[in-house]
Design an enzyme around this catalytic site. Structure first.
Site: not given
Ligand code: UN1
Length: 483
Positions: A248, A282, A151
């Site tokens: 994460e 996320c 993503n």
């Molecule tokens: C964001 O909110 O710009 O995988 C980054 C994801 C998160 C990063 C979000 N680790 O969406």
């Protein structure tokens, strides 16, 4: 136009020895974006060997010299922002402005981490003994495996690889198999910047290559972003080998709109949080909690705005939402929405019947009011779906927001300082936005979740070095006996 995929192992661009790999445009699945054989498991092991061989010299290179290479990489990335941003939109499906923004963000991350040479190298403590100082110095972990999701195909890899490299680690990187082209682009930027052979290695292919890395005895650390299921499995296996892990994982992030909020502002921000990148973040807003007093008004305005969002080709000007990544993802999201409607949920906007372009993995932006606990309330769907609940007062709103095993981010909309501070104390999240959307992460501040959203040290900023280094506590005295 389709690009030929190659792996980057020991400083050489190599055809894979594995099964065919194809990257397709999720807006037009017939259109091939890139293709080529994926890396084999043997090539993945070669990549680890290359990283191991490059490790001592890279760890011994002054941090300032490593930083200079990262800075050059940042300039290369910036200079390609238009072209790579368009490729990103074509390969991943987010809109062109978001794609270009993401490429520029990767460059920013490299610049921030490059400047580590100008920051402190550790700490000095007082000693209780005369003539002694206690230093805390840092060393790289060694060879780090980096496993990244689809993503943010360049920004997330940047915020893992840049700190890994600046702190003297060498890297083997396995990106999601759906976004190999953007992975090649980032490796090209580092290659052009003069990164020595073997310091970064890129292996393209399916999850089994990640398995090879995670179980490899020569891998000294794992930084992972992706689904909760995969993250927990990989974290468990790394931990079983005694190897540090940074994972994460999921989020089920709430936006809380209290009765006193500026509703125009809250509306704009909830729309951005829930539907930008088609909800495939996320940090996306996937739950909305509205205080009763303003709920009818706010939801009426929200649903009107959602119905007006334009779903279509991310490369076309004026598109608000592109597709989701695969047909499988689309079907899973639609099934969850369907099941919810069959149950007790009330569809407010979008839904499986809403019109979207026929070709491509499109999902209409969808808002549902849910009652009590439900799959839509609990599980991360990773799509443009917002589940709404009402709260009778701020205390109930905070309680509902914390009603999740996840705790990545939250957005709280209020103009009341006391309520904002209560939210800060109550909400168990890694990232709290007061009067802004739940997504977003600046390169210089810690990023990561509370509860089951993350495992191990946070990412980005100086927090990153907690993961990518280990400390040595040095009791330092002169060698001559003191009189
Ligand atoms: C964001 O909110 O710009 O995988 C980054 C994801 C998160 C990063 C979000 N680790 O969406």
């Amino acid at each position: 136009m389709s690009t030929t995929l190659q792996n980057y192992i020991g400083g050489i661009w190599l055809d894979g020895d594995g099964a065919p790999l194809e990257s397709r445009n999720p807006s037009r699945p017939d259109e091939l974006v890139a293709s080529g054989p994926q890396a084999s498991e043997d090539q993945t092991r070669d990549a680890v060997a290359a990283a191991r061989a490059a490790s001592p010299a890279w760890a011994g290179t002054p941090l300032a010299e490593r930083g200079a290479i990262l800075l050059r990489a940042a300039s290369v990335i910036e200079s390609r922002a238009e072209a790579w941003g368009a490729e990103l939109a074509r390969e991943e499906g987010k809109t062109l402005p978001e794609g270009k923004g993401e490429v520029l963000r990767a460059a920013q991350v490299f610049r921030y981490q490059a400047a580590e040479a100008e920051r402190d190298a550790g700490a000095v403590f007082h000693s209780p003994r005369a003539g002694e100082q206690i230093l805390v110095t840092r060393k790289p972990l060694g060879v780090v495996a980096v496993v990244t999701p689809f993503n943010f195909p360049i920004a997330i890899p940047a915020w893992k690889i840049a700190p890994a490299l600046i702190h003297g680690n060498t890297v083997v990187w396995k990106p999601a198999s759906t976004v190999p082209l953007l992975a090649m682009r980032l490796a090209q930027a580092l290659d052009e910047a003069g990164l020595p052979a073997g310091v970064l290695n890129l292996v393209l292919g399916s999850g089994s290559l990640g398995d090879v890395l995670v179980d490899h005895p020569d891998v000294d650390g794992l930084s992972f972003t992706g689904s909760t299921g995969v993250g927990r499995t990989l974290a468990g296996r790394s931990a079983a080998r005694g190897v540090p892990v940074q994972a994460e994982m999921g989020g089920k992030n709430a936006a809380i709109v209290l009765a006193d909020a500026d509703l125009d502002l809250a509306l704009e921000q909830v729309l951005l949080g829930a539907f930008r990148s088609s909800g495939q973040k996320c940090t996306a807003t996937s739950r909305l909690i509205v205080e009763d007093a303003i709920a009818d008004d706010f939801l009426a305005r929200l649903t009107a705005r959602v119905a007006a969002l334009r779903v279509g080709d991310p490369l076309e000007a004026g598109t608000d939402l592109g597709p989701v990544i695969t047909a499988q993802a689309r079907n899973a999201i639609l099934k969850s929405v369907d099941d919810a409607i069959t149950g007790s949920a009330r569809l407010l906007a979008g839904g499986p019947e809403a019109a979207v372009p026929a070709e491509g993995h499109f999902v209409a932006p969808t808002v549902l009011e849910v009652f009590g606990d439900s799959v839509l309330w609990r599980d991360e769907l990773f799509g443009p779906v917002l589940a709404v609940r009402r709260a009778s007062d701020p205390a109930e709103a905070f309680k509902l927001a914390d009603d999740s095993e996840f705790g990545l981010s939250a957005a709280l909309f209020t103009q009341d300082l006391t309520l904002a501070l209560e939210g800060l104390e109550t909400l168990d999240v890694g990232v709290l936005h007061v009067n802004s959307e739940s997504a977003g992460a600046d390169p210089h501040v810690p990023f990561g979740g509370a509860k089951k959203s993350g495992y191990g040290p946070k990412e980005q900023g100086q927090a990153a070095r907690e993961f990518f280094t280990h400390t040595t506590t040095v009791y330092l005295r002169g060698g001559r006996a003191r009189p």
